[in-house]
Design an enzyme around this catalytic site. Structure first.
Site, mmCIF file in Angstrom:
data_model
loop_
_atom_site.group_PDB
_atom_site.id
_atom_site.type_symbol
_atom_site.label_atom_id
_atom_site.label_comp_id
_atom_site.label_asym_id
_atom_site.label_seq_id
_atom_site.Cartn_x
_atom_site.Cartn_y
_atom_site.Cartn_z
ATOM 1 C CD GLU A 152 -3.063 -0.552 2.230
ATOM 2 O OE1 GLU A 152 -2.713 -0.033 3.295
ATOM 3 O OE2 GLU A 152 -4.227 -0.765 1.932
ATOM 4 C CD GLU A 162 -4.712 -5.818 2.978
ATOM 5 O OE1 GLU A 162 -5.417 -4.994 3.600
ATOM 6 O OE2 GLU A 162 -3.474 -5.833 3.032
HETATM 7 C C1 GAL Z 1 -4.637 -2.305 4.889
HETATM 8 C C2 GAL Z 1 -3.255 -2.866 5.172
HETATM 9 C C3 GAL Z 1 -3.359 -4.044 6.108
HETATM 10 C C4 GAL Z 1 -4.222 -3.701 7.287
HETATM 11 C C5 GAL Z 1 -5.565 -3.205 6.800
HETATM 12 C C6 GAL Z 1 -6.503 -2.786 7.891
HETATM 13 O O1 GAL Z 1 -4.579 -1.073 4.363
HETATM 14 O O2 GAL Z 1 -2.639 -3.280 3.993
HETATM 15 O O3 GAL Z 1 -2.089 -4.429 6.509
HETATM 16 O O4 GAL Z 1 -3.585 -2.728 8.030
HETATM 17 O O5 GAL Z 1 -5.389 -2.087 6.022
HETATM 18 O O6 GAL Z 1 -6.793 -3.849 8.694
#
Ligand code: GAL
Length: 861
Positions: free
Chosen positions: A196, A265
Site C-alpha cells: 500500500e 485484501e
Molecule cells: C490495509 C493494510 C493491512 C491492514 C488493513 C486494515 O490497508 O494493507 O495491513 O492494516 O489495512 O486492517
C-alpha cells in the site's frame, strides 16, 4: 456491450490424479503440492497455473496470531470453507529482533506454517512486505532499523534499501531452501513486495518512484519463479501485478491489459482499538462485494482476515490496537466458525467455482437491466455460460427480466446463475446455519455458569504480589537535561519509560497558592501517562486511536523541601501506518509545567532522570517458574492500587473448548500464562456510548465505523488463552497491573456453541448440493452439529410462517403453522445433521399468498 477484449479461451479442467497416485506422492514428499513443480504465470484474465487459468479464493491467516497447535485446524476450516490459498504477511520484527539474529521458533515458525498449508493441499500467498502495516507494531519493522545512521524508511535511501533487500532475500532463500515455491513443487504461488505504498507515496516526492522501481527489480531479481504483486500501487512496474485493497474492488482495473484483476485484501470486518466499539461487517454485504468483484471481471480474491486471531505479547501496532484481532472474520479469534458468515461464504465459493470455466475464458458482457440493475454474462465459445445479476440499489427489491425470464433481486444483492438460467445463490439470502456462542464461566470443581464467577479459579489467599516501585530504581537509569522522545529512548524494549525530576519548595513560589497547591500540566505525544507526586498517583491520562496525544492538568499539593515528580509514560503499540509513521514519536516531549494563578514554572528543561522499563520487568519475573521469594503472600492482597504484579495458579478448564480470561475488575496491564504473554489487557478502557447499531443495515456501502457493537462497554473483556499454553495441573498466571485492579474478580471462561439456528425463506435458492435431489429445487434449512460425535438433542424453537428475530431470540409471527415443531423434531432429533424442506408441502399453508419462512433453533449434545 462487451467490456474489453476477450482473451483466448482455455477452459481446460486441471488434471485429476488417481487417489493411489496422490497417496504415493504424498508418501514421497509430504504432499507438498505433490512435489511436481508448477509454472505460475498470468495473463489478462487470471493467474495461470500449469497452463490453466484459475479462479482463486484466498484468505489471510497470520501465523503469529495463533499457535502452531491451532494451525492445522484453522487451515482445515479454511479449506472446508472453499479457500484455495492461505495468505500471510511475513513479520520482520518477529524474525529479526536484533540485527542479524533470527528467530523462527514456535509461533514464528514460518516454514512450518507454509508446510502445514501445503499438507492441507492449499496454496500460499507470501506477502513479504517487509513493511506490512497489519495493525502490527511499527508496521512490522524492527526497531533497530530506526537507529541505522542516515536511514529513511520506504524511500530511495541506501541504508533502508540494503536492509530491506537483505531481509527479503533471507526469506526468499529460506523458502527456496525448503522448496516451498510452486516452481520447486511447493505451495507458494504468489508473493507480495511492499504494501500500500501508493496510499502515501506522494509524501515522498520524486524518490517514491525511484524506490518503487528499485523495489520491483529487487524482488524480480530474486527469481522465485512465481509472480509478484504490489497492493495499492497503481504504477507497479511490469512484471509486478498491481492489486486492489478495500471493502469493494469491483471498480478496480489493473494498470495493464496483460494483468489480471486481483483483490488482495477484502476486509471481512475491521480491527478493534482499545477505547472503541467492536466493528462487524454483515455477511450479506461481504458476499455482495465478492460477487460484484467476480461479476465485473475479477478472478482472485483474498479475505483480510479469514482468521484474525490474537495480538499476543506486545505485537499490536497502533497505537491502541486491541489484543483481540478477531476482525469479525469467518473464523473467529478462538478458531470457531463464525456462522452464518463462514457458511454463507462457503456457499458463495462453491457457486463461483461452478462458474470458473466461463469466468476465466472471457471478459463479461454487460447489459443494463434498469436503474441500478446490472447483468454481466460470461459466455464461452464452447457453450458454457455464467451470469451475475445485481441490484446495486440500496432501497428497493426489483424484478428483472433476463433472457426472457423474470428474476427477483433483493436490494444490494447479486444473484449468480452458473448456467445463465437458474439462480443458485443470492448474496442477501442466507441458507447457511447460524450459531449462538456463549461464554461459560468455569469453576474447576463446580458448575459452569453464564455469569462471571469471581475468583473462580484462584482463591484470594493464593494470590501473591510484588509492588513495582514508583520512579527510578534501576542502575541503568541516566540523567539528561530536558525531555526525551520515548521511542528513541527505549527502542521499544518496554512499554514503560520513567521520567523523574524533583523540585525544591520553600512555600513562597509564585506558582503556588496557599503555599502548597499548584496545577501539574503535562503534554505528551502519548499514549498513556501516569503522574506520581511524592510517590502517590496524582492522575492519569490517555489518548485514543484517533489522537494519541495526552494533556494532563492535575491539581497537586507540594510540601516544603524536596518534592519528587515521577512520570510514567506508556506506549500501547507503535504506529503502523501513514507517511513517515516511524517518526511520529511518543512520550512526554513537554512542556511539563507547574501552573499557579499568577505564574507558571516550566520544568521541561530540568534535569530529568530516565529509566527504561520496570524494575521487575527486567528481572523477568513473569518467566520465573520457581516460587522466588520476592513474591509476597499476605492475607491483605493490595487491590485497586497502581503498579502491582500479581501471581496466581489455576487449573486447566475442563474440556476442549477454547479458553479465555475475563479481566473484568482489572485496569490495564499485561498478562502471562506459564511465562508466555497473552497480550496487553485493558478492560478499563470503555468504548463511547454512541455510534453503535443493534442491527446494522447491510444495504449500502460499508465503512469501518458503519456497524459497531458494544458501545459504553469495555472494548475488550475476554482475552484468549490458547489451549496449548495451558498444561494439565497447575498453571501460572502473572499480571502486571498499571492502574488499579482487583485480580480476585478475574474469571476463566470457555467459548461454547449453545445453539444452531437457521432461517430460510421459500424464496431462497435451493441448497447447492441438494439441488439435484431436492424435489422441484425447493429451499432447505440445514442444521449440522459442529463437533464429531454430537447429535441434535432438542429443538428449542421452530416456526413456519412469518417468524422474526435472530438466533437465540426468534419469535412466531402473525402466521405460523401448527406442525412446525413436530415436523422439525421428527427430522432432526437424534441425528448429526438434517435437511428440512421449506415448503407448504411439508408444513401446510398457514397463510396463503404470503412468502413464508422457516426458523429453527436447535441444540446439540
Ligand atoms: C490495509 C493494510 C493491512 C491492514 C488493513 C486494515 O490497508 O494493507 O495491513 O492494516 O489495512 O486492517
Amino acid at each position: 456491450m462487451v467490456a474489453g477484449a476477450a482473451a483466448a479461451a482455455t477452459d481446460a479442467a486441471y488434471p485429476k490424479l488417481s487417489p493411489f497416485l496422490v497417496i504415493f506422492l504424498c508418501f514421497l514428499c509430504g504432499c507438498s503440492h505433490l512435489c511436481a513443480a508448477a509454472t505460475v504465470t498470468y495473463d489478462h484474465r487470471a493467474l495461470v497455473i500449469d497452463g490453466t487459468r484459475r479462479v482463486l479464493i484466498s484468505g489471510s491467516i497470520h501465523y503469529p496470531r495463533s499457535t502452531p497447535e491451532m494451525w492445522p485446524d484453522l487451515i482445515e476450516k479454511s479449506k472446508n470453507g472453499g479457500l484455495d490459498i492461505v495468505e500471510t504477511y511475513v513479520f520482520w520484527n518477529l524474525h529479526e529482533p536484533v540485527q542479524g539474529q533470527y528467530d523462527f521458533e514456535g509461533r514464528k515458525d514460518l516454514v512450518r506454517f507454509v508446510k502445514t498449508v501445503a499438507e492441507a493441499g492449499l496454496y500460499v500467498h507470501l506477502r513479504i512486505g517487509p513493511y506490512v502495516c497489519a495493525e502490527w507494531n511499527y508496521g512490522g519493522f524492527p526497531l533497530w532499523l530506526h537507529f541505522i545512521p542516515g536511514i529513511k524508511f520506504r524511500t530511495d535511501n541506501e541504508p533502508f534499501k540494503r536492509e530491506m533487500q537483505r531481509f527479503t532475500t533471507k526469506i526468499v532463500e529460506m523458502m527456496k531452501q525448503e522448496k516451498l515455491y510452486a516452481s520447486q513443487g511447493g505451495p507458494i504461488i504468489l508473493s507480495q513486495i511492499e504494501n500500500e505504498y501508493g496510499n502515501i507515496d506522494s509524501s515522498y516526492g520524486a524518490a517514491a518512484k525511484t524506490y518503487i522501481n528499485w523495489t520491483a527489480s529487487m524482488a524480480t531479481s530474486l527469481d522465485t519463479g512465481v509472480p509478484w504483486v504490489m497492493c495499492q500501487q497503481a504504477d507497479a512496474p511490469d512484471p509486478i501485478i498491481n492489486t486492489c485493497n478495500g471493502f469493494y474492488c469491483d471498480q478496480f482495473t489493473p494498470n495493464s491489459n496483460k494483468k489480471p484483476k486481483m483483490w488482495t485484501e477484502n476486509w471481512s470486518g475491521w480491527f478493534l482499538s482499545f477505547g472503541g466499539g467492536v466493528p462487524y461487517r454483515p455477511v450479506e454485504d461481504l458476499a455482495f462485494a465478492v460477487a460484484r468483484f467476480f461479476q465485473r471481471g475479477g478472478t482472485f480474491q483474498n479475505y483480510y482476515m479469514y482468521h484474525g486471531g490474537t495480538n499476543f505479547g506486545r505485537t499490536t501496532g497502533g497505537p491502541f490496537i486491541a489484543t483481540s484481532y478477531d476482525y469479525d472474520a469467518p473464523i473467529d479469534e478462538y478458531g470457531i466458525l463464525r456462522q452464518p458468515k463462514w457458511g454463507h461464504l462457503r456457499d458463495l465459493h462453491k457457486v463461483i467455482k461452478l462458474c470458473e470455466g466461463a469466468l476465466v475464458a472471457t471478459d463479461p458482457t454487460y447489459t443494463s437491466l434498469g436503474q441500478n440493475l446490472e447483468a454481466h454474462v460470461y459466455k464461452t465459445a464452447s457453450g458454457s455460460c455464467a451470469a451475475f445479476l445485481a441490484n446495486v440499489g440500496t432501497q428497493s427489491d426489483a424484478t428483472v427480466t433476463f433472457n426472457g425470464k423474470a428474476y427477483h433481486l433483493p436490494a444490494w444483492s447479486v444473484s449468480i446463475l452458473p448456467d445463465c438460467q437458474n439462480v443458485v445463490f443470492n448474496t442477501a439470502q442466507i441458507n447457511s446455519q447460524a450459531t449462538l456462542l456463549e461464554t461459560k464461566y468455569v469453576k474447576t470443581y463446580g458448575q459452569a455458569s453464564d455469569q462471571p464467577i469471581n475468583s473462580s479459579e484462584i482463591s484470594e489467599s493464593s494470590w501473591t504480589f510484588i509492588k513495582e516501585p514508583v520512579g527510578i530504581t534501576k542502575s541503568s537509569a541516566f540523567t539528561k537535561v530536558g525531555l526525551l522522545e520515548q521511542i528513541n529512548t527505549t527502542a521499544d524494549a518496554s512499554d514503560y519509560l520513567w521520567y523523574s525530576t524533583s523540585i525544591d519548595i520553600n512555600g513562597n513560589e509564585p506558582f503556588l497558592f496557599n503555599g502548597t497547591q499548584t496545577t501539574l500540566h503535562i503534554e505528551s505525544l502519548g499514549h498513556v501517562l501516569h503522574a506520581f507526586v511524592n510517590g502517590q498517583l496524582s492522575g492519569s491520562g490517555m489518548g485514543n486511536s484517533g489522537n494519541a496525544k495526552v494533556t494532563l492538568d492535575k491539581s497537586i499539593m507540594l510540601a516544603p523541601g524536596k518534592n519528587k515528580i515521577d512520570l510514567l509514560s506508556v506506549t500501547v503499540g507503535l504506529q503502523n501506518y501513514g507517511a513517515f509513521f516511524d517518526l511520529w514519536g511518543a512520550g512526554i516531549t513537554g512542556p511539563v509545567m507547574l501552573k499557579g494563578e499568577k505564574s507558571t514554572t516550566d520544568l521541561s528543561s530540568n534535569d530529568w532522570t530516565y529509566q527504561i522499563g520496570l524494575k521487575d520487568e527486567e528481572l523477568g519475573i513473569y518467566e520465573d517458574s520457581g516460587d522466588s521469594s520476592i513474591w509476597i503472600s499476605q492475607s491483605a492482597l493490595p487491590k485497586n492500587q497502581p503498579l502491582v504484579w500479581y501471581k496466581g495458579y489455576f487449573d486447566a478448564p475442563e474440556g476442549n473448548d477454547p479458553v479465555a480470561i475475563d479481566f473484568t475488575g482489572m485496569g490495564k496491564g499485561e498478562a502471562w500464562v506459564n511465562g508466555q504473554s497473552i497480550g496487553r489487557y485493558w478492560p478499563a478502557y470503555v468504548s463511547p456510548q454512541t455510534g453503535c447499531t443493534t442491527s446494522c443495515n447491510y444495504r449500502g456501502a460499508f465503512s469501518s465505523n458503519k456497524c459497531l457493537k458494544n458501545c459504553g462497554k469495555p472494548s475488550q473483556t475476554l482475552y484468549h488463552v490458547p489451549r496449548s499454553l495451558i498444561q494439565s495441573g497447575k498453571n501460572r498466571l502473572v499480571l502486571f497491573e498499571e492502574m488499579s485492579g482487583d485480580p480476585t474478580q478475574i474469571s476463566f471462561a470457555t467459548r461454547q456453541t449453545v445453539s444452531l439456528c437457521g432461517h430460510v425463506s421459500e424464496s431462497h435458492p435451493a441448497l447447492l448440493d441438494a439441488q439435484s435431489t431436492a424435489p422441484n429445487n425447493v429451499p432447505m434449512l440445514r442444521l449440522e452439529c459442529p463437533y464429531p460425535n454430537q447429535m441434535i438433542s432438542s429443538i428449542k424453537f421452530a416456526s413456519f410462517g412469518t417468524p422474526h428475530g435472530t438466533c437465540g431470540s426468534y419469535n412466531h409471527g402473525k402466521c405460523s403453522s401448527d406442525d412446525a415443531l413436530a415436523v422439525v423434531q421428527q427430522a432432526c432429533i437424534g441425528v448429526k445433521s438434517c435437511d428440512v424442506e421449506v415448503s407448504i408441502k411439508l408444513f401446510g399453508d398457514p397463510c396463503r399468498n404470503v412468502i413464508k419462512s422457516l426458523a429453527v433453533e436447535a441444540a446439540c449434545s
